[in-house]
Design an enzyme around this catalytic site. Sequence first.
Site, PDB file in Angstrom:
ATOM      1  N   LYS A   1       6.388   6.866  -6.049  1.00 50.56           N
ATOM      2  CA  LYS A   1       6.913   6.980  -4.768  1.00 50.56           C
ATOM      3  C   LYS A   1       4.978   6.753  -4.352  1.00 50.56           C
ATOM      4  O   LYS A   1       4.305   6.984  -4.028  1.00 50.56           O
ATOM      5  CB  LYS A   1       7.183   8.112  -3.754  1.00 50.56           C
ATOM      6  CG  LYS A   1       7.446   7.562  -2.395  1.00 50.56           C
ATOM      7  CD  LYS A   1       7.683   8.815  -1.803  1.00 50.56           C
ATOM      8  CE  LYS A   1       8.029   8.435  -0.364  1.00 50.56           C
ATOM      9  NZ  LYS A   1       8.998   9.665   0.644  1.00 50.56           N
TER      10      LYS A   1
ATOM     11  N   LYS B   1       2.783  10.561  -5.459  1.00 53.64           N
ATOM     12  CA  LYS B   1       2.917  10.082  -4.330  1.00 53.64           C
ATOM     13  C   LYS B   1       1.767   9.517  -3.260  1.00 53.64           C
ATOM     14  O   LYS B   1       0.960  10.631  -2.965  1.00 53.64           O
ATOM     15  CB  LYS B   1       3.431  11.560  -3.667  1.00 53.64           C
ATOM     16  CG  LYS B   1       4.378  10.717  -2.213  1.00 53.64           C
ATOM     17  CD  LYS B   1       5.128  11.546  -1.234  1.00 53.64           C
ATOM     18  CE  LYS B   1       5.494  11.526  -0.420  1.00 53.64           C
ATOM     19  NZ  LYS B   1       5.859  12.290   0.777  1.00 53.64           N
TER      20      LYS B   1
END
Length: 328
Positions: free
Chosen positions: A250, A198
Amino acid sequence: MSSFPDVRPRRLRRSAAIRRLVEENRVAPAELVLPMFVKEGLTEPRPIASMPGVVQHSRESLRKAAAEAVHAGIGGIMLFGVPERKDETGSGGIDPDGILNVAIRDVVAEVGDGTVVMSDVCLDEFTSHGHCGLIAPDGTVDNDATLAAYAEMAVAQADAGAHLLGPSGMMDGQVGVIRRALDAAGHTDAGILAYAVKYASAFYGPFREAVESTLQGDRRTYQQDPANLRDSLREVRLDVAEGADLVMVKPGLPYLDVIAAVRDEVDVPVAAYQISGEYSMVEAAAANGWIDRERAILETLTSIRRAGAQIILTYWAVEAARLLRERY
């Protein structure tokens, strides 16, 4: 004698039927997951200005939208809660009667095992300072104190009926702590979708409106540096070793190379999150007549699938499922 050129790849592009026949990568509705926001105290859906077509749901509208998503044939739903009140410790995320845990129970009661119900294990929606963890006296995010809160939060969500828990705070050791807590509470069947990769991205902006973020500062001390790949693969290996059942990258589109590298690294399913900024860019360009919206939706999803993501979280999940059925 045949005329030059002897090899004509265009033969396999001459009609829609032939193109479909030889298509190398294809997105299926069952691979799509719809992120959904539920806001405490709402009596009707509230539009999110920076994400046209996306809303903060009331409990009633969430149940209806969840049923529609199941009917559309998508693979899952990822739930985010937006409380009326926030505090320093994000206690609303742990409270069994907090909006996210209530919403999980609502959706599970509505759809049962008709789809995979996922929930976000992170404090940022519930803290008054907007960080993903607890704040130490020196103002930094306290990794180990946060782990204890994540363990409680994950158990509360599993108690509510979530099938997959999604730790997204990027604290060191979060997957292992959550796995042990779930097992100790008897939730050995509850899976973990680890936000293993992330990045501290500029593309999260619209999401922060969606969850009414009160972030002070930034998250660069715990989310990953967009310049790094080896660091991401290290995180992935650690999460799998700690018990992650699936891993996620992500954002999606700016990190297609990372998705491909993660796919080569692990033998668990790989997901990618096509985040709010990616969604809003396409919607804004389409609204201005600059791109073909539906083609752009399918092209972006296909690129993420081609990079190696087996599962894609996208705000277009239900619409994309319809477009894919029409296409195939």
